[in-house]
Design an enzyme around this catalytic site. Structure first.
Site, short mmCIF file in Angstrom:
data_model
loop_
_atom_site.label_atom_id
_atom_site.label_comp_id
_atom_site.label_asym_id
_atom_site.label_seq_id
_atom_site.Cartn_x
_atom_site.Cartn_y
_atom_site.Cartn_z
N ASP A 1 0.85 -1.19 0.00
CA ASP A 1 0.00 0.00 0.00
C ASP A 1 0.89 1.25 0.00
O ASP A 1 1.90 1.31 0.71
CB ASP A 1 -0.92 -0.01 1.22
N HIS B 1 -9.86 -5.29 -3.47
CA HIS B 1 -8.53 -5.51 -2.90
C HIS B 1 -8.68 -5.94 -1.45
O HIS B 1 -9.47 -5.35 -0.70
CB HIS B 1 -7.66 -4.25 -2.99
P1 AMP Z 1 -9.86 1.37 0.13
O1 AMP Z 1 -10.19 2.58 0.94
O2 AMP Z 1 -10.19 0.07 0.83
O3 AMP Z 1 -10.44 1.43 -1.26
O4 AMP Z 1 -8.29 1.35 0.01
C1 AMP Z 1 -7.58 1.86 -1.07
C2 AMP Z 1 -6.12 1.75 -0.71
O5 AMP Z 1 -5.35 1.91 -1.89
C3 AMP Z 1 -5.63 2.79 0.30
O6 AMP Z 1 -5.11 2.12 1.44
C4 AMP Z 1 -4.56 3.56 -0.47
O7 AMP Z 1 -3.48 3.96 0.34
C5 AMP Z 1 -4.15 2.55 -1.52
N1 AMP Z 1 -3.57 3.10 -2.73
C6 AMP Z 1 -4.04 4.13 -3.48
N2 AMP Z 1 -3.26 4.33 -4.56
C7 AMP Z 1 -2.28 3.39 -4.50
C8 AMP Z 1 -1.16 3.08 -5.32
N3 AMP Z 1 -0.88 3.78 -6.45
N4 AMP Z 1 -0.35 2.06 -4.96
C9 AMP Z 1 -0.60 1.37 -3.82
N5 AMP Z 1 -1.64 1.61 -3.01
C10 AMP Z 1 -2.47 2.61 -3.34
#
Ligand code: AMP
Length: 119
Positions: A31, A101
């Site tokens: 993440d 995810h």
């Molecule tokens: P959610 O709120 O469950 O949809 O979580 C989305 C997650 O994606 C968050 O923990 C973000 O920090 C993570 N995230 C967003 N963009 C990226 C990225 N480019 N690479 C890795 N993680 C990401």
């Protein structure tokens, strides 16, 4: 889904990510804003919006996501002390990226499951 989806673009190699495990059907990467010492996202390469859609549409692929999550947990040394695996789903679940995810969290005590008492 393709170009509109952030995680499809990571699968396609268009956006960089720190990949920790890849299978034919899944990808696991760190993440970008970790909430624990270990915070890995595990996704199916194929686009499904959320865990309900995935589980209903392709239960075998849903099982692949769980199997990859367990393998990463082992790789990261989390099996002894434990970890948390969660799928934020929809508006009430706080989902921000609509490509399903699993959040794999560990490496320290994670505290209560929810930040506040809703009662
Ligand atoms: P959610 O709120 O469950 O949809 O979580 C989305 C997650 O994606 C968050 O923990 C973000 O920090 C993570 N995230 C967003 N963009 C990226 C990225 N480019 N690479 C890795 N993680 C990401």
């Amino acid at each position: 889904m393709g170009s509109d989806c952030l995680f499809c673009r990571i699968v396609a190699g268009e956006i960089p990510a720190t990949v920790v495990r890849e299978t034919d059907t899944t990808l696991a990467f760190r993440d970008i804003d970790p909430k624990a010492p270990v915070h890995v996202l595990v996704i199916p390469k194929e686009h499904y919006a959320d865990v309900a859609t995935l589980a209903q549409g392709d239960p075998t692929l849903a099982a692949d996501v769980l199997a990859t999550s367990a393998a990463v947990a082992e790789d990261e040394g989390l099996l002894g002390d434990g970890f948390r695996l969660m799928f934020n789903t929809g508006a009430y679940g706080g989902q921000e990226v609509f490509h399903v995810h699993a959040h794999l969290l560990g490496g320290a005590p994670l505290g209560p499951m929810l930040a506040r008492d809703l009662g």
